[in-house]
Motif scaffolding. Structure first.
Motif, PDB file in Angstrom:
ATOM      1  N   LEU A   1      41.028  43.719  46.972  1.00  0.00           N
ATOM      2  CA  LEU A   1      40.182  42.987  46.024  1.00  0.00           C
ATOM      3  C   LEU A   1      40.996  42.050  45.132  1.00  0.00           C
ATOM      4  O   LEU A   1      40.585  40.924  44.885  1.00  0.00           O
ATOM      5  CB  LEU A   1      39.378  43.968  45.155  1.00  0.00           C
ATOM      6  N   MET A   2      42.141  42.504  44.660  1.00  0.00           N
ATOM      7  CA  MET A   2      42.942  41.701  43.726  1.00  0.00           C
ATOM      8  C   MET A   2      44.039  40.898  44.432  1.00  0.00           C
ATOM      9  O   MET A   2      44.958  40.404  43.804  1.00  0.00           O
ATOM     10  CB  MET A   2      43.557  42.601  42.649  1.00  0.00           C
ATOM     11  N   CYS A   3      43.917  40.762  45.729  1.00  0.00           N
ATOM     12  CA  CYS A   3      44.915  40.029  46.510  1.00  0.00           C
ATOM     13  C   CYS A   3      44.626  38.524  46.466  1.00  0.00           C
ATOM     14  O   CYS A   3      43.555  38.100  46.047  1.00  0.00           O
ATOM     15  CB  CYS A   3      44.875  40.513  47.956  1.00  0.00           C
ATOM     16  N   ASP A   4      45.602  37.733  46.914  1.00  0.00           N
ATOM     17  CA  ASP A   4      45.367  36.293  47.047  1.00  0.00           C
ATOM     18  C   ASP A   4      44.239  36.072  48.049  1.00  0.00           C
ATOM     19  O   ASP A   4      44.155  36.765  49.068  1.00  0.00           O
ATOM     20  CB  ASP A   4      46.623  35.571  47.552  1.00  0.00           C
ATOM     21  N   ILE A   5      43.392  35.099  47.760  1.00  0.00           N
ATOM     22  CA  ILE A   5      42.296  34.767  48.664  1.00  0.00           C
ATOM     23  C   ILE A   5      42.866  33.969  49.832  1.00  0.00           C
ATOM     24  O   ILE A   5      43.689  33.071  49.638  1.00  0.00           O
ATOM     25  CB  ILE A   5      41.201  33.999  47.906  1.00  0.00           C
ATOM     26  N   GLU A   6      42.444  34.332  51.038  1.00  0.00           N
ATOM     27  CA  GLU A   6      42.965  33.696  52.254  1.00  0.00           C
ATOM     28  C   GLU A   6      42.980  32.180  52.132  1.00  0.00           C
ATOM     29  O   GLU A   6      41.966  31.566  51.817  1.00  0.00           O
ATOM     30  CB  GLU A   6      42.102  34.082  53.458  1.00  0.00           C
ATOM     31  N   GLY A   7      44.146  31.603  52.395  1.00  0.00           N
ATOM     32  CA  GLY A   7      44.277  30.158  52.384  1.00  0.00           C
ATOM     33  C   GLY A   7      44.369  29.545  50.994  1.00  0.00           C
ATOM     34  O   GLY A   7      44.411  28.327  50.859  1.00  0.00           O
ATOM     35  N   HIS A   8      44.383  30.375  49.964  1.00  0.00           N
ATOM     36  CA  HIS A   8      44.420  29.875  48.584  1.00  0.00           C
ATOM     37  C   HIS A   8      45.407  30.711  47.776  1.00  0.00           C
ATOM     38  O   HIS A   8      45.013  31.506  46.920  1.00  0.00           O
ATOM     39  CB  HIS A   8      43.028  29.930  47.945  1.00  0.00           C
ATOM     40  N   GLU A   9      46.678  30.526  48.055  1.00  0.00           N
ATOM     41  CA  GLU A   9      47.708  31.319  47.394  1.00  0.00           C
ATOM     42  C   GLU A   9      47.603  31.191  45.876  1.00  0.00           C
ATOM     43  O   GLU A   9      47.438  30.101  45.339  1.00  0.00           O
ATOM     44  CB  GLU A   9      49.095  30.861  47.859  1.00  0.00           C
ATOM     45  N   GLY A  10      47.658  32.320  45.204  1.00  0.00           N
ATOM     46  CA  GLY A  10      47.573  32.334  43.747  1.00  0.00           C
ATOM     47  C   GLY A  10      46.153  32.426  43.212  1.00  0.00           C
ATOM     48  O   GLY A  10      45.951  32.658  42.030  1.00  0.00           O
ATOM     49  N   HIS A  11      45.160  32.235  44.082  1.00  0.00           N
ATOM     50  CA  HIS A  11      43.763  32.382  43.658  1.00  0.00           C
ATOM     51  C   HIS A  11      43.341  33.809  43.956  1.00  0.00           C
ATOM     52  O   HIS A  11      43.421  34.264  45.087  1.00  0.00           O
ATOM     53  CB  HIS A  11      42.845  31.422  44.422  1.00  0.00           C
ATOM     54  N   ARG A  12      42.905  34.495  42.924  1.00  0.00           N
ATOM     55  CA  ARG A  12      42.440  35.871  43.125  1.00  0.00           C
ATOM     56  C   ARG A  12      41.364  36.183  42.103  1.00  0.00           C
ATOM     57  O   ARG A  12      41.164  35.444  41.144  1.00  0.00           O
ATOM     58  CB  ARG A  12      43.596  36.856  43.034  1.00  0.00           C
ATOM     59  N   LEU A  13      40.682  37.299  42.342  1.00  0.00           N
ATOM     60  CA  LEU A  13      39.643  37.729  41.409  1.00  0.00           C
ATOM     61  C   LEU A  13      40.260  38.003  40.040  1.00  0.00           C
ATOM     62  O   LEU A  13      41.434  38.345  39.931  1.00  0.00           O
ATOM     63  CB  LEU A  13      38.949  38.988  41.928  1.00  0.00           C
ATOM     64  N   THR A  14      39.449  37.876  39.013  1.00  0.00           N
ATOM     65  CA  THR A  14      39.883  38.160  37.645  1.00  0.00           C
ATOM     66  C   THR A  14      39.959  39.665  37.410  1.00  0.00           C
ATOM     67  O   THR A  14      40.843  40.159  36.716  1.00  0.00           O
ATOM     68  CB  THR A  14      38.883  37.537  36.647  1.00  0.00           C
ATOM     69  N   ALA A  15      38.999  40.391  37.988  1.00  0.00           N
ATOM     70  CA  ALA A  15      38.931  41.841  37.819  1.00  0.00           C
ATOM     71  C   ALA A  15      38.158  42.429  38.988  1.00  0.00           C
ATOM     72  O   ALA A  15      37.348  41.738  39.618  1.00  0.00           O
ATOM     73  CB  ALA A  15      38.243  42.197  36.502  1.00  0.00           C
ATOM     74  N   ALA A  16      38.410  43.704  39.262  1.00  0.00           N
ATOM     75  CA  ALA A  16      37.715  44.370  40.364  1.00  0.00           C
ATOM     76  C   ALA A  16      37.725  45.872  40.130  1.00  0.00           C
ATOM     77  O   ALA A  16      38.569  46.394  39.400  1.00  0.00           O
ATOM     78  CB  ALA A  16      38.392  44.039  41.694  1.00  0.00           C
ATOM     79  N   ALA A  17      36.772  46.538  40.769  1.00  0.00           N
ATOM     80  CA  ALA A  17      36.711  47.999  40.659  1.00  0.00           C
ATOM     81  C   ALA A  17      35.879  48.569  41.790  1.00  0.00           C
ATOM     82  O   ALA A  17      35.080  47.867  42.417  1.00  0.00           O
ATOM     83  CB  ALA A  17      36.105  48.420  39.319  1.00  0.00           C
ATOM     84  N   ILE A  18      36.082  49.853  42.016  1.00  0.00           N
ATOM     85  CA  ILE A  18      35.210  50.647  42.882  1.00  0.00           C
ATOM     86  C   ILE A  18      34.699  51.778  41.997  1.00  0.00           C
ATOM     87  O   ILE A  18      35.489  52.524  41.411  1.00  0.00           O
ATOM     88  CB  ILE A  18      35.963  51.194  44.107  1.00  0.00           C
ATOM     89  N   VAL A  19      33.383  51.846  41.876  1.00  0.00           N
ATOM     90  CA  VAL A  19      32.745  52.797  40.963  1.00  0.00           C
ATOM     91  C   VAL A  19      31.726  53.610  41.750  1.00  0.00           C
ATOM     92  O   VAL A  19      30.936  53.047  42.519  1.00  0.00           O
ATOM     93  CB  VAL A  19      32.045  52.044  39.800  1.00  0.00           C
ATOM     94  N   GLY A  20      31.735  54.921  41.566  1.00  0.00           N
ATOM     95  CA  GLY A  20      30.759  55.775  42.236  1.00  0.00           C
ATOM     96  C   GLY A  20      29.351  55.495  41.735  1.00  0.00           C
ATOM     97  O   GLY A  20      29.159  54.966  40.639  1.00  0.00           O
ATOM     98  N   HIS A  21      28.377  55.866  42.545  1.00  0.00           N
ATOM     99  CA  HIS A  21      26.979  55.679  42.142  1.00  0.00           C
ATOM    100  C   HIS A  21      26.671  56.383  40.827  1.00  0.00           C
ATOM    101  O   HIS A  21      25.746  55.998  40.115  1.00  0.00           O
ATOM    102  CB  HIS A  21      26.031  56.202  43.225  1.00  0.00           C
TER     103      HIS A  21
END
Length: 134
Positions: free
Chosen positions: A11-31
């Motif tokens: 989730l927080m990795c570089d976006i394919e083909g766009h080095e340095g572009h990544r999500l600001t924040a991410a999480a996995i949360v249970g229901h």
């Protein structure tokens, strides 16, 4: 299973083909609202915010009149996939939430990341987790 690795590596990795572009924040949360893993930048959310999100997955359109709230930030709900994906917009950024069998995968973005890129990153991991029965 090391959930933090999913957040860090998928989730927080570089976006394919766009080095340095990544999500600001991410999480996995249970229901149930328990955080399985999150980025350091993921906002502290209130239980009622998570309840509203879960209600919208079960009753699509629930959040449309009031907006999606997470960590005190209000997002305008935009077209998602009923029962599967909720998308929100705030200024030049936004949020994508993908529901799996046991969890919610969150991605929050700001420019230069685009809504489509955020959707791709979040939904790809969500689809993978669904395939794994999670």
């Amino acid at each position: 299973m090391l959930w933090q690795a999913y957040v860090d590596d998928h989730l927080m990795c570089d976006i394919e083909g766009h080095e340095g572009h990544r999500l600001t924040a991410a999480a996995i949360v249970g229901h149930d609202g328990s955080v399985w893993a999150q980025s350091a930048t993921f906002p502290q959310f209130k239980p009622e915010e998570m309840n509203g999100i879960m209600t919208d997955f079960n009753e699509p359109g629930h959040l449309a009149p009031t907006g999606l709230h997470l960590g005190g930030t209000k997002y305008m709900v935009i077209q998602g996939e009923a029962g599967a994906v909720i998308r929100g917009k705030k200024g030049s950024g936004g949020i994508t939430i993908k529901k799996t069998g046991q969890a919610l995968v969150f991605g929050i973005y700001e420019e230069p990341v685009t809504p489509g890129q955020c959707n791709m990153v979040v939904e790809r991991l969500g689809d993978y987790l669904l395939e794994q029965g999670l």
